[in-house]
Design an enzyme around this catalytic site. Structure first.
Site, short mmCIF file in Angstrom:
data_model
loop_
_atom_site.label_atom_id
_atom_site.label_comp_id
_atom_site.label_asym_id
_atom_site.label_seq_id
_atom_site.Cartn_x
_atom_site.Cartn_y
_atom_site.Cartn_z
N ARG A 262 0.84 -1.19 0.00
CA ARG A 262 0.00 0.00 0.00
C ARG A 262 0.88 1.24 0.00
O ARG A 262 1.86 1.32 0.75
CB ARG A 262 -0.92 0.03 1.24
CG ARG A 262 -2.00 -1.05 1.18
CD ARG A 262 -2.93 -0.99 2.36
NE ARG A 262 -3.87 -2.10 2.34
CZ ARG A 262 -4.69 -2.42 3.34
NH1 ARG A 262 -4.70 -1.69 4.43
NH2 ARG A 262 -5.50 -3.46 3.24
N ARG A 277 2.48 1.26 10.19
CA ARG A 277 1.96 1.61 8.87
C ARG A 277 3.11 1.53 7.85
O ARG A 277 3.92 2.43 7.75
CB ARG A 277 1.35 3.01 8.90
CG ARG A 277 0.38 3.28 7.75
CD ARG A 277 -0.26 4.66 7.90
NE ARG A 277 -1.12 4.75 9.06
CZ ARG A 277 -2.41 4.39 9.07
NH1 ARG A 277 -2.97 3.94 7.97
NH2 ARG A 277 -3.14 4.52 10.17
N GLU A 349 -6.31 -0.75 15.52
CA GLU A 349 -6.91 -1.73 14.62
C GLU A 349 -5.91 -2.81 14.22
O GLU A 349 -4.77 -2.52 13.86
CB GLU A 349 -7.40 -1.04 13.35
CG GLU A 349 -7.97 -1.99 12.31
CD GLU A 349 -7.85 -1.46 10.89
OE1 GLU A 349 -7.78 -2.30 9.97
OE2 GLU A 349 -7.80 -0.23 10.71
N SER A 352 -10.09 -5.72 10.18
CA SER A 352 -11.39 -5.20 9.74
C SER A 352 -12.12 -6.33 9.05
O SER A 352 -11.57 -6.94 8.12
CB SER A 352 -11.22 -4.02 8.77
OG SER A 352 -10.84 -2.85 9.45
N ARG A 391 1.15 -6.23 12.74
CA ARG A 391 0.49 -5.64 13.90
C ARG A 391 0.34 -6.66 15.03
O ARG A 391 0.37 -6.30 16.21
CB ARG A 391 -0.84 -5.02 13.52
CG ARG A 391 -0.66 -3.81 12.60
CD ARG A 391 -1.88 -2.92 12.53
NE ARG A 391 -1.57 -1.70 11.79
CZ ARG A 391 -2.32 -0.62 11.74
NH1 ARG A 391 -3.47 -0.60 12.41
NH2 ARG A 391 -1.97 0.44 11.04
#
Length: 430
Positions: A262, A277, A349, A352, A391
């Site tokens: 990403r 990130r 988070e 999801s 994560r």
């Protein structure tokens, strides 16, 4: 993508649902193009009927020796052919316009999704475990003494730039163990089908799951047109792209461990320290393709699968339902699972889990044949992280850190580490 017939039948409901997401798209714009397109199709059909009628009469006029009528009819047939071609071209152009417009509009939220603008309006639905009480000030993952040598951002920046990391030694081993543990749990206990997919896909696959056209800047494209997947949702969901499957084929539950990429174009300046990130990361992704009547239960099932991983890792977490303003474009409802990070003293988070209804299936033209007969229907699709491996690594390190800089590891990982139970303050597994 949206069902144009549903918009025609209830444009007010369509507009109201989009307004909950803060989207200005209006049914009147959509229906104006749709009306013009349908008018062109109807005019083409009427012209074709006139041409067919005239073509039948041409021979009769010739047989009667009525040369004037023969020439008139022949000219009419020629004119109608030109008119039909122009009308068909117009209808095709309008169809492309309509398709492009519908492709760019996000999914409609379910009625039970809370209204809101951002993450502050998300609603917690449950919580598991209690954050540990430390007798020292916990630090972030990259500050733990036993971790620092195995988490090298400086060398990664030399190799690739910012937002990359080079893992080595015990930290790399722990990262691999986490991925294997997740896969084994999902396959052996949760009944998912392990799948290995490409990480390079064609552009239409990105359209199929909704990453394009609006969110291209968040992904990477190669010079020959392939896209690097931002998540295995793209590859796993598109397995049924363009297919019509038997109802007995459903549900299909997939899991894959892949590299993900990403650009993080929309998150400039956020989480620049550590591994939270990254441009390149690994994720264990779950995807379900199912009958529409199964999707509600499946959403809760998939959420429980992701939560179960955290419970086995003995990590405190909370589950929230995202509000309309914080939800991804393709989702009708999303559950975010947030793990406790003591180094940041907050929940972040880690998964999801979204149910998309038939939104992606319409984009992919993916259907099933009802077992009792009737026309093929669109499938429902769901996706969720089970979990983001990086994560999970962060959360295991931060929650297990000790005052001397060592890290105690969850017992669920012992078999994957050949009985090793901790990372020492010197960075060794023992």
């Amino acid at each position: 993508m949206h069902d144009i017939r549903a918009i025609r039948d209830n444009p007010a409901a369509f507009d109201a649902a989009l307004s909950r997401r803060g989207v200005a798209a209006s049914s009147s714009d959509i229906l104006a193009i749709d009306g013009e397109r349908r008018a062109a199709i109807q005019a083409a059909e009427a012209a074709q009927a006139e041409a067919n009628k005239a073509a039948k009469e041409v021979g009769a006029a010739k047989g009667r020796g009525d040369e004037a009528e023969f020439e008139r009819l022949r000219a009419l047939v020629g004119a109608k052919k030109s008119e039909i071609a122009e009308l068909n071209d117009k209808a095709k152009e309008l169809d492309v316009q309509l398709n492009d417009l519908l492709m760019g509009i996000p999914n409609l939220p379910y009625d039970d999704v809370p209204n809101g603008e951002d993450e502050d309006d998300n609603v917690e639905i449950r919580r598991h475990g209690n954050p540990r009480n430390f007798d020292f000030d916990p630090v972030e993952h990259y500050e733990i003494a036993g971790v620092q040598d195995g988490m090298d951002f400086e060398t990664a920046a030399k190799l690739s730039g910012s937002r990359f990391v080079l893992l080595s030694g015990a930290v790399a081993r722990l990262h691999r163990a986490l991925a294997q543990f997740m896969l084994d749990t999902h396959v052996e206990e949760n009944g998912l089908s392990e799948t290995i997919t490409p990480v390079l896909v064609r552009e239409d696959m990105m359209y199929g799951t909704g990453q394009l056209p609006k969110f291209g800047e968040d992904s990477y494209q190669t010079t020959n047109g392939w896209w690097l997947i931002p998540t295995a949702e793209v590859t796993l969901t598109n397995i049924v792209n363009g297919s019509t499957v038997e109802e007995s084929y459903l549900p299909r539950r997939y899991v894959a461990h892949t590299q993900c990429f990403r650009s993080e174009a929309g998150s400039a300046g956020r989480d620049t320290s550590g591994m939270l990130r990254q441009h390149q990361f690994e994720k264990v992704e779950m995807v379900t393709v199912c009958h529409p009547e199964q999707s509600e239960a499946e959403h809760e099932r998939m959420t429980k699968c992701a939560e179960g991983i955290l419970e086995k890792l003995e990590l405190p977490y909370r589950t929230v339902v995202l509000c309309t303003g914080d939800m991804g474009a393709g989702a009708r409802r999303t559950h975010d699972i947030e793990v406790w990070l003591p180094g940041q003293n907050t929940y972040r988070e880690i998964s999801s889990v979204s149910t998309c209804g038939d939104y992606q299936a319409r984009r992919m033209n993916a259907r099933f044949k009802p077992s009792e007969g009737g026309k093929p229907e669109f499938l429902h699709t769901l996706n969720g992280s089970g979990l983001a491996v990086g994560r999970a690594l962060i959360s295991v390190l931060e929650n297990g850190q000790q005052a001397d800089g060592s890290v105690d590891l969850p017992s669920a990982l012992y078999p994957y580490l050949r009985g090793k139970t901790r990372i020492t303050a010197e960075g060794a597994l023992e």
